[in-house]
Design a protein around this motif. Structure first.
Motif, mmCIF file in Angstrom:
data_model
loop_
_atom_site.group_PDB
_atom_site.id
_atom_site.type_symbol
_atom_site.label_atom_id
_atom_site.label_comp_id
_atom_site.label_asym_id
_atom_site.label_seq_id
_atom_site.Cartn_x
_atom_site.Cartn_y
_atom_site.Cartn_z
ATOM 1 N N UNK A 1 7.129 15.094 -4.180
ATOM 2 C CA UNK A 1 6.635 13.593 -4.101
ATOM 3 C C UNK A 1 5.395 14.195 -2.598
ATOM 4 N N UNK A 2 5.992 14.578 -1.922
ATOM 5 C CA UNK A 2 4.566 14.374 -0.664
ATOM 6 C C UNK A 2 3.722 15.339 -1.338
ATOM 7 N N UNK A 3 3.479 16.339 -2.148
ATOM 8 C CA UNK A 3 2.208 16.903 -3.250
ATOM 9 C C UNK A 3 1.424 15.122 -3.978
ATOM 10 N N UNK A 4 2.083 14.341 -4.525
ATOM 11 C CA UNK A 4 1.975 13.505 -4.858
ATOM 12 C C UNK A 4 1.139 12.840 -4.168
ATOM 13 N N UNK A 5 1.927 12.297 -2.964
ATOM 14 C CA UNK A 5 1.561 11.291 -1.969
ATOM 15 C C UNK A 5 0.237 11.848 -1.522
ATOM 16 N N UNK A 6 -0.220 12.979 -1.142
ATOM 17 C CA UNK A 6 -1.630 13.919 -0.456
ATOM 18 C C UNK A 6 -2.418 13.727 -1.309
ATOM 19 N N UNK A 7 -1.925 13.116 -2.948
ATOM 20 C CA UNK A 7 -3.445 13.847 -3.598
ATOM 21 C C UNK A 7 -3.542 12.478 -3.969
ATOM 22 N N UNK A 8 -2.000 11.682 -3.619
ATOM 23 C CA UNK A 8 -2.907 9.862 -4.127
ATOM 24 C C UNK A 8 -3.746 9.468 -2.707
ATOM 25 N N UNK B 1 0.847 -1.481 -0.246
ATOM 26 C CA UNK B 1 0.170 -0.044 0.203
ATOM 27 C C UNK B 1 0.700 1.329 0.016
ATOM 28 N N UNK B 2 0.990 1.806 -1.324
ATOM 29 C CA UNK B 2 1.656 2.970 -1.238
ATOM 30 C C UNK B 2 1.122 4.344 -0.797
ATOM 31 N N UNK B 3 -0.275 5.086 -0.914
ATOM 32 C CA UNK B 3 -0.461 5.553 -0.627
ATOM 33 C C UNK B 3 -1.303 5.687 1.187
ATOM 34 N N UNK B 4 -0.392 6.290 1.975
ATOM 35 C CA UNK B 4 -0.892 5.996 3.799
ATOM 36 C C UNK B 4 -0.679 7.458 4.337
ATOM 37 N N UNK B 5 -1.013 7.465 5.139
ATOM 38 C CA UNK B 5 -0.318 8.762 6.527
ATOM 39 C C UNK B 5 0.789 8.546 7.226
ATOM 40 N N UNK B 6 0.976 7.751 7.190
ATOM 41 C CA UNK B 6 2.969 6.551 7.668
ATOM 42 C C UNK B 6 3.251 7.111 6.980
#
Lengths: 68, 180
Positions: free
Chosen positions: B162-169, B102-107
């Motif tokens: 990456x942080x921006x992409x992860x937030x959207x993801x 799982x890629x897009x997690x809060x952790x």
């Protein structure tokens, strides 16, 4: 949210338990609980179709629009 | 490939932490050697060194040499090595994100934020040392400092993306999870 899920009402009318409905439509009880509590962001047509089939009702019996 | 990069970051972490522990331990032992309590291995006390260094630590296997003075500067050397040991540990964690299912997690987002913030430490310290050099009118070149500022700024920009992409993801993942 403006869309209200009246699944509890329909379940009571059909005298069916949540667990039973979850088994019939093939979703987890946790997901059905999310749907009943109104926390769901969206509902798939296939899920809606399965619920309507299981409860012998129309989508409008389950979903209701109320202005905020 | 992802696994290979993770293994590389992992190796860098172990290399730096071993190097840090080695230098830390033997630089403390060099203090004992200075006052002639005993003769520590890999440590040589220098006298009349051209560059003004007091101690030399020889690193086995890689034939490396670390020279330093008996002053507060040794603390900066320890901190520098400790920082890069931590940096590579966090980098290892960063690459681990891409191996997980799982890629897009809060952790994972938190791990990225930590790595992003970590890059500001060398940027601030190096800019500080360049500015101090200008103020004190030191006639030394700051090529190394500029290099570190450039590298860490580039990494910080990439991680910010990456942080921006992860937030959207993460938002999309949440929506997907809540679609019944």
């Amino acid at each position: 949210m403006a869309i209200i899920v009246n699944l509890d009402v329909m379940l009571a009318k059909r005298k069916m338990r949540s667990k039973e409905l979850a088994e019939i439509i093939g979703i987890t009880t946790a997901n059905l609980s999310v749907l009943k509590s109104g926390k769901a962001k969206a509902i798939r047509f296939s899920t809606l179709e399965a619920i309507c089939k299981a409860l012998d009702c129309q989508p409008a019996d389950i979903l209701e629009y109320k202005q905020d | 490939m992802k696994k290979f990069i993770y293994i590389c970051a992992n190796s860098f972490f172990y290399m730096f932490s071993t190097f840090f522990l080695f230098v830390f331990l033997f630089s403390i032992l060099s203090l004992f050697e200075k006052y002639e309590f005993f003769d520590a291995p890999f440590v040589d006390i220098l006298e009349n060194d051209i560059d003004g260094f007091n101690v030399k630590i020889s690193i086995p296997f890689i034939e490396g040499i670390v020279k330093y003075q008996f002053s507060y500067t040794i603390i900066f050397m320890w901190l520098w090595l400790l920082f890069y040991a931590i940096f590579f540990y966090v980098l290892k964690d960063f690459f681990k994100i891409f191996i997980d299912n799982e890629l897009f997690t809060a952790k994972h987002l938190n791990k990225l934020k930590i790595f992003f913030r970590l890059n500001f430490i060398p940027i601030i310290l190096n800019i500080g040392s360049i500015v101090m050099g200008w103020i004190e009118n030191k006639k030394v070149s700051f090529e190394e400092e500029y290099f570190f500022v450039f590298i860490h700024t580039c990494i910080a920009i990439i991680i910010y993306t990456y942080i921006d992409i992860f937030k959207k993801g993460q938002r999309l993942q949440e929506e997907n999870d809540l679609t019944i």
